[in-house]
Scaffold this active site. Sequence first.
Site, PDB file in Angstrom:
ATOM      1  N   ASP A 184      23.941 127.131  54.355  1.00  0.00           N
ATOM      2  CA  ASP A 184      23.214 127.058  53.219  1.00  0.00           C
ATOM      3  C   ASP A 184      21.660 127.538  53.693  1.00  0.00           C
ATOM      4  OD1 ASP A 184      22.632 126.427  50.358  1.00  0.00           O
ATOM      5  OD2 ASP A 184      21.566 124.731  51.344  1.00  0.00           O
ATOM      6  N   GLU A 188      17.580 144.581  57.391  1.00  0.00           N
ATOM      7  CA  GLU A 188      17.421 144.666  58.854  1.00  0.00           C
ATOM      8  C   GLU A 188      17.490 143.511  59.410  1.00  0.00           C
ATOM      9  OE1 GLU A 188      14.105 147.252  56.915  1.00  0.00           O
ATOM     10  OE2 GLU A 188      15.908 146.228  56.039  1.00  0.00           O
TER      11      GLU A 188
END
Length: 564
Positions: free
Chosen positions: A227, A293
């Site tokens: 999470d 990226e």
Amino acid sequence: MSPQQPGHLDPPLPTLSEAHMTSTPTTDPDWWRQAVVYQIYPRSFADSNGDGIGDLQGIISRVPYLAELGIDAVWLSPFYPSALADGGYDVDDYRDVDPRLGTLDDFDQLVEALHGENIKLIVDIVPNHTSNRHEWFQEALAADKGSAARDRYIFREGDGEGEQPPSDWDSVFGGSAWAQVEDGQWYLHMFAAEQPDLNWEHPEVRADFLQTLRFWSDRGVDGFRVDVAHALVKDLSEPFPSKTTLPRQSESYGKHPLWDQDGVHEIYREWRTVLNDYDPPRSAVAEAFVPAERRARYASAEGLGQAFNFDLLQADFEYEKFRQVIEDNLALAEQNGSSSTWVFSNHDVVRHATRYGLPKDPSGLWQDGKAWLLSNGTEPTVDVELGLRRARAATLLMLALPGSAYLYQGEELGLQEVGELPAANLQDPAYFRSKGAEKGRDGCRVPIPWTIGGLSFGFGSGGSHLVQPKWFGAYSVEAQEGDPASTLSLYRRALAVRRGLQASNSLTWVDSEDSVLHFIRPGGWQSITNFGAAPVELPDAAVVLSSSPLEGEKLPSATTAWLI
């Protein structure tokens, strides 16, 4: 919003030959690369004891259903002891089971039942914050300023005379990201006040989570969903910058003090060492809302190994956007040696069968999946039939893509968002911290329907913790069983076909009309999706499955077909 259309489209879909329904169990340690993972929100899946809350024994009772569906793994959302200030993501104890959900023995039974059906188990781990009831935080409250106990969290003195928080930062759920304790200090909570952020510079914090990884791995867990994986390391250099000068989280490229700091990858290298101690190595997938990226480092072999991409979830149902998202993410997976993840629905967003039926939103936010935008009783009109048609087409396309696919409980029923929950029944902290401006995520967390009738549509004998609408029965498992045109039948047959075909991480694009997304997978398996308004000609090949009925030899609008 009260959908009246059940989860099917007439007439029946094409018959699937037995040759394409073979299922070969996998023992590949890289099973996660092409897996179909089914998310279970445990409190809303199945209730075994009639208390209105789903539990582990309830899940165990439904393992045959999961096996028949044809999934490879279950992702189990938090089941730990919790006050449920944030749906279980406020964790009191990372190495136990909430008594309302069961016991550790029940957990072991669940692992055994799933593994008996060749289904892996991924569990949620919540490392950014504990609950305010966690023993560490209780120690911190009882300790003095500057104590070792407080240093496990992020405590600071207030601004000015101490009456103002240390900075003007907002929490994700609204309001200040700081809460004050009795002696005047403030602690950081990027989510609810009941979720104090941990200090990941503290060696005890790092060591304790390594122990937690081993605890669950020793019990047979196959992987972990991490999470808010991008939030653990924070730059708390003072003076704190104003929120007006901070970059957007999704565009920060490591320059936001609270999100996606480069130092987080040192933590995950430690985790990977532990995960690789097991045979086979335990998998992990990061929930990290970062630019593509930046996502690659979370998904690296030295890190967690895989990271969610939510790009399709955030895309409108349009050819250009789907094509670009798919191309970008397959290229990224090839570069970092991981595999793509695809998802349309989960416990945090509007169900995609509803999202795709919403009118075009100039802000793009409805399509962003944000559940709290169906708010204030001003919900937009939903075209239920169109939403379901598009959802079925999108899902069939997704299941044809290389990589792993994540499904959310109930989407296999074509389940719609429950937009009519009464205010008194709402539970999401986003609703309370925004003072009702945001309705929150409860609409996608309503317990799913198993039967056409009954007190809770088969969820349990004592009702359900979130109110189920009257129209739920038409979407139930019972209503769709045996109906070849149902959404449940579509999912079952699609997963059977997918499992029986050659897995790889590649596809070949086929030049088509601008509104048609057409590609071929190794072995000659083709997927074609028509995003346009007019039907299009199909190539000369055998149609194995289609998301909606064909129009003669043509593929209708908002329809995906698989051909061999």
